[in-house]
Design an enzyme around this catalytic site. Structure first.
Site, PDB file in Angstrom:
ATOM      1  CB  SER A  58      -0.935   0.233   1.275  1.00 25.63           C
ATOM      2  OG  SER A  58      -1.722  -1.128   1.317  1.00 25.63           O
ATOM      3  N   GLY A 257      -3.045   3.726  -4.182  1.00 28.46           N
ATOM      4  CA  GLY A 257      -3.626   4.660  -5.243  1.00 28.46           C
ATOM      5  C   GLY A 257      -4.901   5.168  -4.837  1.00 28.46           C
ATOM      6  CB  CYS A 283      -7.204  -1.180   3.488  1.00 30.51           C
ATOM      7  SG  CYS A 283      -5.993   0.542   3.500  1.00 30.51           S
ATOM      8  CD  GLN A 287      -9.666   3.784   0.222  1.00 27.69           C
ATOM      9  OE1 GLN A 287      -9.176   3.678  -0.976  1.00 27.69           O
ATOM     10  NE2 GLN A 287      -9.191   4.185   1.404  1.00 27.69           N
ATOM     11  CG  ASN A 325      -0.711   2.572   4.685  1.00 31.93           C
ATOM     12  OD1 ASN A 325      -0.644   3.759   4.075  1.00 31.93           O
ATOM     13  ND2 ASN A 325       0.124   1.770   3.773  1.00 31.93           N
ATOM     14  N   GLY A 327      -4.815   7.140   2.568  1.00 32.51           N
ATOM     15  CA  GLY A 327      -5.034   8.571   2.294  1.00 32.51           C
ATOM     16  C   GLY A 327      -6.196   9.078   1.721  1.00 32.51           C
ATOM     17  CG  HIS A 384      -4.024  -2.769   7.259  1.00 29.84           C
ATOM     18  ND1 HIS A 384      -3.647  -3.319   6.259  1.00 29.84           N
ATOM     19  CD2 HIS A 384      -4.232  -1.408   6.969  1.00 29.84           C
ATOM     20  CE1 HIS A 384      -3.268  -2.412   5.199  1.00 29.84           C
ATOM     21  NE2 HIS A 384      -3.711  -1.366   5.591  1.00 29.84           N
ATOM     22  CD  GLU A 386      -3.463  -6.969   7.887  1.00 30.21           C
ATOM     23  OE1 GLU A 386      -2.738  -6.064   7.869  1.00 30.21           O
ATOM     24  OE2 GLU A 386      -4.753  -6.892   7.688  1.00 30.21           O
TER      25      GLU A 386
END
Length: 429
Positions: A58, A257, A283, A287, A325, A327, A384, A386
């Site tokens: 990521s 991305g 994550c 989206q 993690n 953006g 996350h 995991e």
């Protein structure tokens, strides 16, 4: 085992400069490889787990700033990587460890960065840098070191370096999952107490930048995981699922991305939802679910990155400390009148996917941290679960996914949280 060398036995590091696209410049010393690198500069608040961070796909095309001042004391080992390589485009630290202090280490962090040609910089005031990124938002940056700071025997002017940074590609609009995904499907069989037994379920995991620990967490629960490439079609997914009616599901992983550029992934997920195959995404997968349902996505000012982000699970009423993690975030209704959880009709195609609730909320800024479909067997979270380096508060989500696959009649989980009061933050829009 060979004891890693320490910087004290090596020549002094070459000078280096970190240049932001707004012209802000920080001087330091080369750490890892010397040369030039560009990327979106972001900061991570984790105090542990730097090896997992470096190898998280990521972070592709991002320069990572570590807010913890002392980095590298446990070196690099063969057990902790989340993928087969380092993915960050650059690395920024304040004070690199002068010696490695772990029996598991096979090399120092600086040596590993150099071996994988990752350009980094040390001796930077990372507190000042982080503060600037919080105030101005993440931006493009470049690290220049060694001979790349010199031209014709003279130091290169800062204006020249800034121009190179400003010519680098932006993260907004970047379609990157295809660049980090596996090219061949592979299978992770049940392990631990389930090893050698008939799988309790089969999951097709679409690799958008998957971390190695994710299929392991499912395999530990008796699930056979078939990891397939990002470019897979719905026919590829269905071919990997069992045809005997046994429990199965589809998983979308984390990844790099802009989700607004991930058209293929959105259409693939809509095909999964249309077939009512149980779905779980994390994550980037969260989206993609948001976009498939018809909601928008937007770029956060500086994102969430680290292992200490508080999230409220509205189905349990509990607060979890989670690893993040990302953006970008999903733009879906979070609160109804009075502060209770908002239930909205998924906008896509006249609401054909039914009702959706924001099931998880970030407590720092009220950002959407999870979606639950009330009329489809599908849910997702933005963080996350995991979390190989910890925390492990959210590991139960893999059990929730297993329950969804084996007992779809019990879906959806009921909301159990008391109403919360929304408040505006600099990241809400």
């Amino acid at each position: 085992m060979t004891t890693p060398t320490t910087p004290a036995a090596q020549p002094a590091a070459a000078p280096a400069a970190l240049v932001l696209e707004d012209g802000t410049t920080y001087r330091g010393r080369a750490y890892g490889a010397t040369g030039t690198t560009f990327g979106e500069i972001v900061f991570s608040t984790g105090m542990t787990g730097y090896q997992e961070t470096l190898t998280d796909p990521s972070y592709h095309r991002q320069i990572v700033v570590m807010t913890a001042p002392h980095v590298g004391n446990t070196g690099v080992n063969d057990e902790d990587p989340e993928s087969g390589r380092i993915w960050v485009s650059g690395y920024v630290v304040r004070d690199p460890a002068r010696r490695v202090s772990s029996w598991r280490a096979r090399s120092s962090l600086g040596e590993e960065l150099a071996a994988q040609d990752v350009v980094g910089i040390s001796d930077v005031d990372t507190r000042a840098l982080t503060r600037r990124l919080r105030e101005e938002g993440v931006m493009r940056a470049g690290i220049f070191s060694g001979d790349d700071l010199v031209r014709d025997g003279y130091p290169r002017p800062v204006e020249d370096l800034v121009a190179q940074v400003q010519a680098a590609p932006q993260m907004a609009g970047a379609d990157l999952a295809r660049e980090v995904s596996t090219t061949q499907a592979y299978t992770v069989e049940p392990r631990g107490e389930h090893a050698g037994r008939t799988p309790v379920a089969t999951v097709v995991a679409v690799d958008l930048g998957i971390k190695s620990m994710t299929p392991v967490r499912l395999a530990e629960r008796g699930v056979r995981v078939v990891v397939v490439p990002q470019a897979s079609t719905i026919a590829d997914v269905e071919a990997a699922l069992p045809q005997d009616g046994s429990p199965c599901g589809v998983f979308f992983s984390n990844g790099p991305g802009d989700p607004g550029a991930a058209s293929h992934e959105v259409e693939l997920l809509r095909a999964v939802l249309d077939r009512r195959i149980p779905f779980f995404g994390i994550c980037f997968g969260n989206q993609i679910l948001g976009r498939a349902l018809g909601y928008g996505t937007y770029k956060l000012g500086y994102g969430h990155r680290g292992i200490n982000q508080p999230v409220l699970d509205r189905t349990t009423g509990k607060v979890e400390v989670t690893a993040h993690n990302h953006g970008f975030a999903v733009d879906a209704p979070v609160f109804a009148d009075g502060g209770s959880p908002a239930v909205s009709d998924a906008p896509h195609d006249g609401g054909r996917y039914g009702r959706v609730v924001v099931s998880h909320v970030g407590l720092n800024d009220q950002v959407v941290e999870g979606l639950t479909c009330l009329d489809l067997p599908a849910f997702s979270v933005q963080y996350h679960p995991e979390a190989a380096a910890g925390p492990h508060d959210a590991a139960y989500l893999f059990d929730r996914f297993l329950g969804l696959m084996t007992d779809t009649a019990s879906w959806p989980p009921a909301l159990r949280t008391a109403p919360a009061t929304p408040h505006d933050t600099e990241e809400n829009h």
